[in-house]
Scaffold this motif. Structure first.
Motif, mmCIF file in Angstrom:
data_model
loop_
_atom_site.group_PDB
_atom_site.id
_atom_site.type_symbol
_atom_site.label_atom_id
_atom_site.label_comp_id
_atom_site.label_asym_id
_atom_site.label_seq_id
_atom_site.Cartn_x
_atom_site.Cartn_y
_atom_site.Cartn_z
ATOM 1 N N TYR A 97 -2.409 0.943 -12.846
ATOM 2 C CA TYR A 97 -1.754 -0.345 -12.615
ATOM 3 C C TYR A 97 -1.123 -0.409 -11.229
ATOM 4 O O TYR A 97 -1.244 -1.415 -10.521
ATOM 5 N N LEU A 98 -0.455 0.672 -10.832
ATOM 6 C CA LEU A 98 0.243 0.674 -9.552
ATOM 7 C C LEU A 98 -0.699 0.475 -8.371
ATOM 8 O O LEU A 98 -0.309 -0.060 -7.333
ATOM 9 N N MET A 99 -1.949 0.897 -8.532
ATOM 10 C CA MET A 99 -2.897 0.852 -7.418
ATOM 11 C C MET A 99 -3.788 -0.386 -7.426
ATOM 12 O O MET A 99 -4.726 -0.483 -6.632
ATOM 13 N N ILE A 100 -3.511 -1.360 -8.297
ATOM 14 C CA ILE A 100 -4.357 -2.557 -8.385
ATOM 15 C C ILE A 100 -4.494 -3.230 -7.024
ATOM 16 O O ILE A 100 -5.592 -3.459 -6.513
ATOM 17 N N THR A 101 -3.365 -3.579 -6.427
ATOM 18 C CA THR A 101 -3.400 -4.266 -5.136
ATOM 19 C C THR A 101 -3.833 -3.324 -4.027
ATOM 20 O O THR A 101 -4.554 -3.715 -3.101
ATOM 21 N N VAL A 108 -6.549 -2.162 1.117
ATOM 22 C CA VAL A 108 -6.873 -1.305 2.257
ATOM 23 C C VAL A 108 -7.974 -1.924 3.113
ATOM 24 O O VAL A 108 -7.857 -2.020 4.342
ATOM 25 N N GLY A 109 -9.041 -2.359 2.470
ATOM 26 C CA GLY A 109 -10.153 -2.949 3.211
ATOM 27 C C GLY A 109 -9.765 -4.226 3.927
ATOM 28 O O GLY A 109 -10.199 -4.479 5.064
ATOM 29 N N ILE A 110 -8.946 -5.044 3.267
ATOM 30 C CA ILE A 110 -8.517 -6.309 3.878
ATOM 31 C C ILE A 110 -7.632 -6.041 5.087
ATOM 32 O O ILE A 110 -7.777 -6.667 6.144
ATOM 33 N N LEU A 111 -6.712 -5.093 4.937
ATOM 34 C CA LEU A 111 -5.820 -4.745 6.042
ATOM 35 C C LEU A 111 -6.619 -4.280 7.258
ATOM 36 O O LEU A 111 -6.367 -4.714 8.394
ATOM 37 N N LYS A 112 -7.593 -3.426 7.021
ATOM 38 C CA LYS A 112 -8.415 -2.918 8.124
ATOM 39 C C LYS A 112 -9.213 -4.045 8.783
ATOM 40 O O LYS A 112 -9.357 -4.084 10.016
ATOM 41 N N LEU A 167 0.819 -1.211 0.000
ATOM 42 C CA LEU A 167 0.000 0.000 0.000
ATOM 43 C C LEU A 167 0.854 1.264 0.000
ATOM 44 O O LEU A 167 0.606 2.199 -0.767
ATOM 45 N N VAL A 168 1.856 1.291 0.853
ATOM 46 C CA VAL A 168 2.694 2.490 0.979
ATOM 47 C C VAL A 168 3.519 2.721 -0.282
ATOM 48 O O VAL A 168 3.577 3.843 -0.813
ATOM 49 N N LEU A 169 4.151 1.673 -0.787
ATOM 50 C CA LEU A 169 5.026 1.846 -1.945
ATOM 51 C C LEU A 169 4.233 2.119 -3.220
ATOM 52 O O LEU A 169 4.728 2.793 -4.129
ATOM 53 N N ALA A 170 3.004 1.623 -3.282
ATOM 54 C CA ALA A 170 2.152 1.952 -4.430
ATOM 55 C C ALA A 170 1.815 3.440 -4.424
ATOM 56 O O ALA A 170 1.925 4.124 -5.451
ATOM 57 N N ARG A 171 1.403 3.946 -3.265
ATOM 58 C CA ARG A 171 1.077 5.374 -3.160
ATOM 59 C C ARG A 171 2.304 6.228 -3.492
ATOM 60 O O ARG A 171 2.204 7.247 -4.181
ATOM 61 N N TYR A 172 3.447 5.815 -2.987
ATOM 62 C CA TYR A 172 4.677 6.568 -3.243
ATOM 63 C C TYR A 172 5.030 6.530 -4.734
ATOM 64 O O TYR A 172 5.399 7.556 -5.322
ATOM 65 N N SER A 173 4.885 5.360 -5.356
ATOM 66 C CA SER A 173 5.217 5.225 -6.777
ATOM 67 C C SER A 173 4.306 6.077 -7.651
ATOM 68 O O SER A 173 4.738 6.602 -8.684
#
Length: 350
Positions: free
Chosen positions: A312-316, A321-325, A296-302
């Motif tokens: 593409y970067l935000m697919i996962t 986010v919902g699963i983590l929560k 999540l963090v590295l996707a946002r940063y990328s």
């Protein structure tokens, strides 16, 4: 069979033994550029252009390429490289991939049949096979010998689950997002609950990215899906067996309608090859959570660096986010109870 690469801008033309190709289609990848190649005389291949940063380090690409061949020689479904006409497995070529003339490492790889595991129903038997395959892969990689194998130590590699605290330098794009506090909490728990136990983890060479887009499956004569390919060895690093398991569980969760149910069958498959010790069991939940944080963090940063690739970067990330929560809300004790109980029950059916 030998291959010769001819690069043309803006299109890329891959010529096999100086014969024209029938098709050359781009394939999406997180960092690199992949092109599907169909030769006129028959045969399917993947022409891979490494990203500019990794192209500066041909030694690690050489080890990764060797690892793929080593797995294939040991019966696992990995790609192998076709040498150039001069006998090289990797070639350094100057080309313009949209950022001006730069030098990139290129390889021509065999094409593996199947679809990504993300495109089929993740029934328990397939999840079991994924866990078993991931464990088998790591046991085989542990036997690999290469003069440059030490390069896989990769200190400071941001995607290694040994380096979760390094995420603190990348959480700026989450400013103002409640997710940032959750990530900080997980990093804190990693430091206090995982790092002190790491000395009890068993070391190995990790593939490092056994995810839903890097695992191919193909239906057999009964219509059951079997793993037909393992892709993308770019994140290989020296790590721990438990890291590979955590990575596998995390990514398969993103493709399941009831993500928490994924852990049991994968764990059962993994432990059919490598049973976990008590310290590894105790850290599995937090390592899965930590991998979600990395993604999540590295996707946002990328995205801040390459906004044109945001989709593409935000697919996962969108799914994660919902699963983590949900996992955080359930808590370590409850999630572990479900995973280990389901794994034990599933193992009895095998």
């Amino acid at each position: 069979m030998q291959a010769n690469f001819v690069i043309a801008t803006p299109a890329i033309s891959c010529i096999l033994n100086k014969n024209a190709t029938e098709a050359c289609k781009a394939r999406v990848h997180y960092d690199d550029q992949n092109f599907y190649v169909a030769a006129v005389e028959g045969g399917e291949y993947v022409f891979k252009i490494m990203n500019s940063e990794d192209s500066k380090n041909p030694a690690i690409t050489e080890v990764q390429t060797y690892a793929m061949s080593f797995l294939c020689q040991n019966g696992l479904p990995a790609q192998t490289v076709l040498p150039t006409v001069s006998g090289q497995q990797i070639s350094l070529e100057e080309m313009d991939c949209g950022f001006g003339l730069q030098k990139y490492l290129v390889r021509l790889l065999t094409y593996l049949p199947g679809v990504t595991i993300s495109k089929v129903p993740l029934i328990p038997n397939l999840l079991y096979e994924a866990g078993k395959m991931a464990a088998t892969m790591d046991t085989v990689l542990q036997k690999m010998e290469h003069p440059n194998i030490s390069i896989l130590q990769r200190e400071g590699f941001i995607w290694s689950l040994s380096n979760v605290p390094l995420l603190e330098a990348y959480i700026g794009p989450l400013d103002g997002d409640p997710l940032q506090e959750l990530v900080k909490s997980i990093i804190h728990h990693y430091k206090t609950s995982v790092e002190p136990k790491r000395c009890h983890f068993r070391t190995c060479i990790n593939h490092g990215d056994f995810n839903d887009l890097n695992v191919l499956v193909q239906a057999d004569e009964n219509g059951d899906y079997k793993i037909s390919g393992i892709l993308d060895f770019g994140d290989m690093n020296y790590g721990y067996y438990i890291h590979e398991l955590a990575i596998t569980i995390m990514y398969m969760m993103t493709e399941h309608p009831d993500p928490v149910q994924v852990g049991g069958p994968i764990l059962a498959g993994w432990e059919s090859v490598i049973p976990l010790n008590e310290m590894e069991k105790d850290c599995l939940y937090l390592l899965v959570m930590s991998r979600f944080c990395q993604s999540l963090v590295l996707a946002r940063y990328s995205v801040t660096l390459h906004p044109e690739n945001a989709e593409y970067l935000m697919i996962t990330s969108r799914k994660g986010v919902g699963i983590l929560k949900k996992l955080w809300k359930l808590g370590k004790k409850e999630v572990e109870k479900m995973w280990f109980k389901a794994a034990a029950e599933f193992s009895h059916t095998k």
